[in-house]
Design an enzyme around this catalytic site. Structure first.
Site, PDB file in Angstrom:
ATOM      1  N   ARG A  95     -11.172  -6.942   2.174  1.00  0.00           N
ATOM      2  CA  ARG A  95     -10.966  -7.040   3.614  1.00  0.00           C
ATOM      3  C   ARG A  95     -10.877  -5.636   4.208  1.00  0.00           C
ATOM      4  O   ARG A  95     -10.306  -4.723   3.589  1.00  0.00           O
ATOM      5  CB  ARG A  95      -9.647  -7.785   3.838  1.00  0.00           C
ATOM      6  CG  ARG A  95      -9.257  -8.038   5.280  1.00  0.00           C
ATOM      7  CD  ARG A  95     -10.118  -9.052   5.922  1.00  0.00           C
ATOM      8  NE  ARG A  95      -9.522  -9.608   7.123  1.00  0.00           N
ATOM      9  CZ  ARG A  95     -10.223 -10.323   7.999  1.00  0.00           C
ATOM     10  NH1 ARG A  95     -11.505 -10.559   7.828  1.00  0.00           N
ATOM     11  NH2 ARG A  95      -9.637 -10.824   9.065  1.00  0.00           N
ATOM     12  N   THR A 368     -19.949 -15.202  10.336  1.00  0.00           N
ATOM     13  CA  THR A 368     -19.463 -14.773   9.038  1.00  0.00           C
ATOM     14  C   THR A 368     -20.432 -15.452   8.093  1.00  0.00           C
ATOM     15  O   THR A 368     -21.247 -16.252   8.526  1.00  0.00           O
ATOM     16  CB  THR A 368     -18.019 -15.285   8.875  1.00  0.00           C
ATOM     17  OG1 THR A 368     -17.251 -14.633   9.858  1.00  0.00           O
ATOM     18  CG2 THR A 368     -17.444 -15.092   7.503  1.00  0.00           C
ATOM     19  N   ASN A 388     -17.021 -10.085  11.376  1.00  0.00           N
ATOM     20  CA  ASN A 388     -16.290 -10.846  12.384  1.00  0.00           C
ATOM     21  C   ASN A 388     -17.218 -11.514  13.370  1.00  0.00           C
ATOM     22  O   ASN A 388     -17.634 -12.636  13.165  1.00  0.00           O
ATOM     23  CB  ASN A 388     -15.231  -9.992  13.097  1.00  0.00           C
ATOM     24  CG  ASN A 388     -14.228 -10.866  13.846  1.00  0.00           C
ATOM     25  OD1 ASN A 388     -14.049 -12.020  13.483  1.00  0.00           O
ATOM     26  ND2 ASN A 388     -13.606 -10.342  14.878  1.00  0.00           N
ATOM     27  N   GLY A 461     -14.742 -18.682  12.048  1.00  0.00           N
ATOM     28  CA  GLY A 461     -13.517 -18.160  12.654  1.00  0.00           C
ATOM     29  C   GLY A 461     -12.328 -19.006  12.213  1.00  0.00           C
ATOM     30  O   GLY A 461     -12.207 -19.376  11.044  1.00  0.00           O
TER      31      GLY A 461
HETATM   32  O1  DON Z   1     -11.748 -13.286   8.857  1.00  0.00           O
HETATM   33  C1  DON Z   1     -11.821 -14.155   9.721  1.00  0.00           C
HETATM   34  O2  DON Z   1     -11.152 -15.145   9.732  1.00  0.00           O
HETATM   35  C2  DON Z   1     -12.845 -13.991  10.828  1.00  0.00           C
HETATM   36  N1  DON Z   1     -13.151 -12.608  11.020  1.00  0.00           N
HETATM   37  C3  DON Z   1     -14.052 -14.800  10.493  1.00  0.00           C
HETATM   38  C4  DON Z   1     -15.086 -14.758  11.577  1.00  0.00           C
HETATM   39  C5  DON Z   1     -16.088 -15.823  11.500  1.00  0.00           C
HETATM   40  O3  DON Z   1     -15.990 -16.745  10.723  1.00  0.00           O
HETATM   41  C6  DON Z   1     -17.209 -15.700  12.462  1.00  0.00           C
HETATM   42  N2  DON Z   1     -18.056 -16.805  12.411  1.00  0.00           N
HETATM   43  N3  DON Z   1     -17.851 -17.770  13.028  1.00  0.00           N
END
Ligand code: DON
Length: 557
Positions: A95, A368, A388, A461
């Site tokens: 991360r 993502t 992100n 997300g």
């Molecule tokens: O780490 C996370 O939870 C977010 N940055 C993930 C972002 C994501 O899944 C974008 N796509 N929808």
């Protein structure tokens, strides 16, 4: 492979996308892009293991899936090794980290209000990238092939180009006005694109070559580091040489749970994904949710009430466990789950508290990416990576050809103010130098009677957790096939805002009315989540599927 042969190969591949593959024993890869999937399969066919393939797929996605597939971002890798001399489950956390010069209120103006876009666009939005360090760590420790063999695929594809599919053409076209702020981005991705155009990325090829030759020093030191730091200097960013030098991935214990006799292995902090998934499953285990059908009002009601409680706890208690005390044991205990659902009433909707106004889903994205790999020798790898938002912070590092992330938005800019996924949070996820921002990414493995059963994960997300949940519940409780369990319409509730977000076609008019009468607010939203998963049958045959919502492929042999 010479360049002419590669281009010929790519042309063939471009016209042969498979979203579903089944009954294969040799190996299986499911990813968001067909070419990346084929890189993984080629590596396994050459004798590489699932980790080799995962790293090859990861670097290939950095070329063919620039919306998300990243070297300027971060991710999580769950590994199950089944070597005669080494059997283990582990996770690698790569991360992004908050830069050394970051501070808690860095996105607030003098009056204490969040400054629009500061945590989402441009240099200040970027966390220190972790993907290159993390993937190379995995390869060196658990892979069998050498770095150059693995990097050769992505270097070649970036250097000679590949034919872009509809999803990428559309994404590139729709972000042109945002790219215009950044010369480096326009240089690589400026213009009008159509399906089938060949995209050549020479600067990215050179960056990947440096990584191939020098390992992590090809990214965190020397020319690539110079280019990142120069960009920061030119645009008031704060990532420094010291930040790059100090970045280290961390190998962490996996988060474990059980659900109706199956074992679940998933990602711990700084992801909220594993804890939340197991907490949700622990609540659901108290109910016979197979009884009324996956899309019935009864089922949606109990799952919603579970989600409401879990996301409320997510916002309060979860953050980077290297910095804050996350009560992992309690949050994943069956007893705690039961105590939290005790006040659930079947005849009335629950109620989340009020939240600050805003339109949290205005910037909805699905960028993502998740990939799942099984190598036919019992080794499994489940990876979710991200920059992100779609194309991260929209800023390509000048001369280096890759987008930086805008992961800083996953921190809490201000308590109660939702981030781009509408998620709220508190102290536990406040910005601190070198802290990792809370994630929802949920790369997951499921075992049945001790044998591999499922490799899964998704983008989305805050909705990643509930997407993975529904994949598992659809398989275990509703007896769906892998394809059905992924393609079925989904829903989501995250405590705040207090609404059930629902994909069209999920509920009948009658069930919609039943829920509304109970006091639930149903909000229709566009498709979310893009699962790439592999199911392993009792006899060792495998099925792979890439979500109908995306453009990916699952291939086995
Ligand atoms: O780490 C996370 O939870 C977010 N940055 C993930 C972002 C994501 O899944 C974008 N796509 N929808």
């Amino acid at each position: 492979m010479n360049k002419r042969k590669l281009i010929l190969l790519l042309s063939i591949l471009f016209f042969s996308c498979n979203s579903y593959s089944h009954y294969d024993r040799g190996g299986m890869v499911s990813s968001a892009n067909d070419l990346a999937t084929r890189v993984g399969i080629d590596i396994i066919k050459k004798g590489g293991n699932a980790v080799d393939a995962a790293v090859g797929v990861g670097f290939a996605l950095a070329v063919v899936y620039p919306q998300a597939g990243n070297i300027g971002g971060g991710g999580f890798m769950i590994i199950h090794l089944n070597n005669p001399d080494l059997k283990l489950n582990t996770s690698i956390d790569y991360r992004e980290k908050a830069p050394l010069s970051s501070f808690k209120d860095m996105y607030l103006d003098d009056s204490g209000n969040v400054i629009d876009e500061l945590s989402t666009t441009g240099s200040l939005a970027a966390g220190v990238p972790g993907s290159v360090a993390g993937m190379l760590y995995a390869l060196e420790k658990y892979g069998t092939m050498n770095r150059k063999e693995i990097l050769e695929y992505s270097v070649n594809i970036a250097d000679t180009g590949f034919f872009i599919e509809e999803g990428l053409a559309d994404a590139l076209n729709s972000y042109q006005s945002e790219f215009m702020q950044f010369p480096g981005t326009m240089n690589t991705f400026g213009g009008k694109f159509k399906t089938g155009d060949r995209l050549v990325q020479k600067e990215l090829a050179n960056t990947l070559r440096r990584i191939s030759e020098k390992g992590r020093d090809g990214f965190y030191r020397g020319e690539t580091a110079d280019k990142i730091v120069q960009l920061m200097k030119n645009t008031d960013g704060i990532i420094s040489y010291e930040d790059l030098e100090r970045y280290q991935p961390v190998e962490r214990d996996v988060i474990k749970g059980t659900y109706r006799g199956y074992d679940i292995i998933s990602m711990g902090p700084p992801s909220s994904g594993g804890i939340s998934l197991i907490y949700l499953l622990n609540i659901l285990e108290n109910y016979d949710i197979s009884k009324s059908g996956y899309n019935s009002s009864e089922n949606i009601q109990i799952m919603t009430e579970a989600m409401r409680r879990v996301y409320a706890d997510r916002s309060e208690f979860m953050g980077d466990a290297d910095f804050v005390n996350v009560p992992i044991d309690k949050l994943t205990s069956k007893k705690y789950a039961l105590s939290r659902i005790k006040d659930f009433k079947i005849d009335k909707a629950g109620n989340s508290s009020e939240i600050n106004p805003g339109n949290p889903f205005a910037n909805e994205s699905e960028e993502t990416t998740h990939y799942s790999i099984a190598d036919g020798k019992g080794n499994l790898v489940s990876v979710t990576t991200t920059i992100n938002d779609v194309f991260g912070n929209k800023q390509v590092v000048d001369g280096a050809g890759f987008f930086l992330n805008n992961e800083m938005d996953d921190f809490v800019s201000k308590p109660g103010v939702p981030n781009i996924y509408g998620l709220v949070g508190n102290e536990a996820n406040a910005i601190q130098p070198e802290k990792r921002m809370l994630s929802s990414m949920t790369p997951t493995l499921v075992f049945k009677n001790g044998k591999p059963f499922l490799v899964t994960g998704s983008p989305g997300g805050g909705r990643i957790i509930t997407t993975v949940l529904q994949n598992i519940v659809n398989l275990i409780d509703h007896n769906m096939t892998l394809k059905e369990s992924i393609d079925a319409p989904r829903f989501h509730h995250q405590w705040l805002p207090d609404e059930i977000q629902i994909e069209k076609r999920l509920v009948s008019k009658e069930d919609d009315e039943k829920l509304t009468v109970l006091g639930y607010y149903l909000k229709g939203i566009s498709d979310f989540g893009r699962v790439n998963a592999i199911l392993i049958n009792e006899d060792g045959t495998m099925e792979g599927h890439s979500d109908r919502r995306g453009y990916g492929s699952a291939i086995g042999f």
